[in-house]
Design a protein around this motif. Sequence first.
Motif, short mmCIF file in Angstrom:
data_model
loop_
_atom_site.label_atom_id
_atom_site.label_comp_id
_atom_site.label_asym_id
_atom_site.label_seq_id
_atom_site.Cartn_x
_atom_site.Cartn_y
_atom_site.Cartn_z
N VAL A 213 0.80 -1.15 0.12
CA VAL A 213 -0.05 0.09 -0.07
C VAL A 213 0.80 1.28 0.07
N ASN A 214 0.23 2.50 -0.42
CA ASN A 214 1.10 3.60 -0.31
C ASN A 214 0.89 4.38 1.06
N GLU A 215 1.54 5.36 1.48
CA GLU A 215 1.55 5.92 2.74
C GLU A 215 0.05 6.30 3.23
N GLN A 216 -0.67 6.58 2.35
CA GLN A 216 -1.79 7.35 2.33
C GLN A 216 -3.08 6.11 2.62
N ASP A 217 -2.81 5.10 2.30
CA ASP A 217 -3.65 3.93 2.63
C ASP A 217 -3.33 3.14 3.82
N VAL A 218 -2.28 3.49 4.59
CA VAL A 218 -1.84 2.52 5.77
C VAL A 218 -2.98 2.39 6.91
N GLU A 219 -3.53 3.60 7.19
CA GLU A 219 -4.31 3.59 8.17
C GLU A 219 -5.77 2.87 7.73
N ASP A 220 -6.10 3.18 6.49
CA ASP A 220 -7.24 2.44 5.99
C ASP A 220 -7.17 0.96 5.79
N LYS A 221 -5.83 0.52 5.47
CA LYS A 221 -5.80 -1.04 5.58
C LYS A 221 -5.47 -1.61 7.13
N TYR A 222 -5.12 -0.92 7.83
CA TYR A 222 -5.29 -1.20 9.30
C TYR A 222 -6.62 -1.35 9.83
N PHE A 223 -7.67 -0.28 9.62
CA PHE A 223 -8.75 -0.59 9.96
C PHE A 223 -9.73 -1.73 9.29
N LYS A 224 -9.22 -2.03 7.83
CA LYS A 224 -9.82 -3.15 7.30
C LYS A 224 -9.33 -4.37 7.80
N LEU A 225 -7.94 -4.49 8.35
CA LEU A 225 -7.74 -5.74 8.98
C LEU A 225 -8.24 -6.15 10.51
N LEU A 226 -8.56 -4.92 11.26
CA LEU A 226 -9.42 -4.94 12.26
C LEU A 226 -10.68 -5.49 12.09
N GLY A 227 -11.28 -5.01 11.12
CA GLY A 227 -12.65 -5.25 10.67
C GLY A 227 -12.85 -6.82 10.45
#
Length: 63
Positions: free
Chosen positions: A17-31
Amino acid sequence: MRRSAVKAWRDLLYQVVNEQDVEDKYFKLLGEADRMKKAGLINEDEWRKLVRKAGEFLANNVE
């Protein structure tokens, strides 16, 4: 079904992922971890491990 769900979670973890998507990916992983736990595909300990790995991913990729 359990194996395919955990494999899909790991595939998501290792996607680039690019830097802007790190937090989105984190929340997807948690979900996804929450969804698997609620569906009975993983137990509490397995859920904690996935949440920990998601946290490690976030910590290692946030500047």
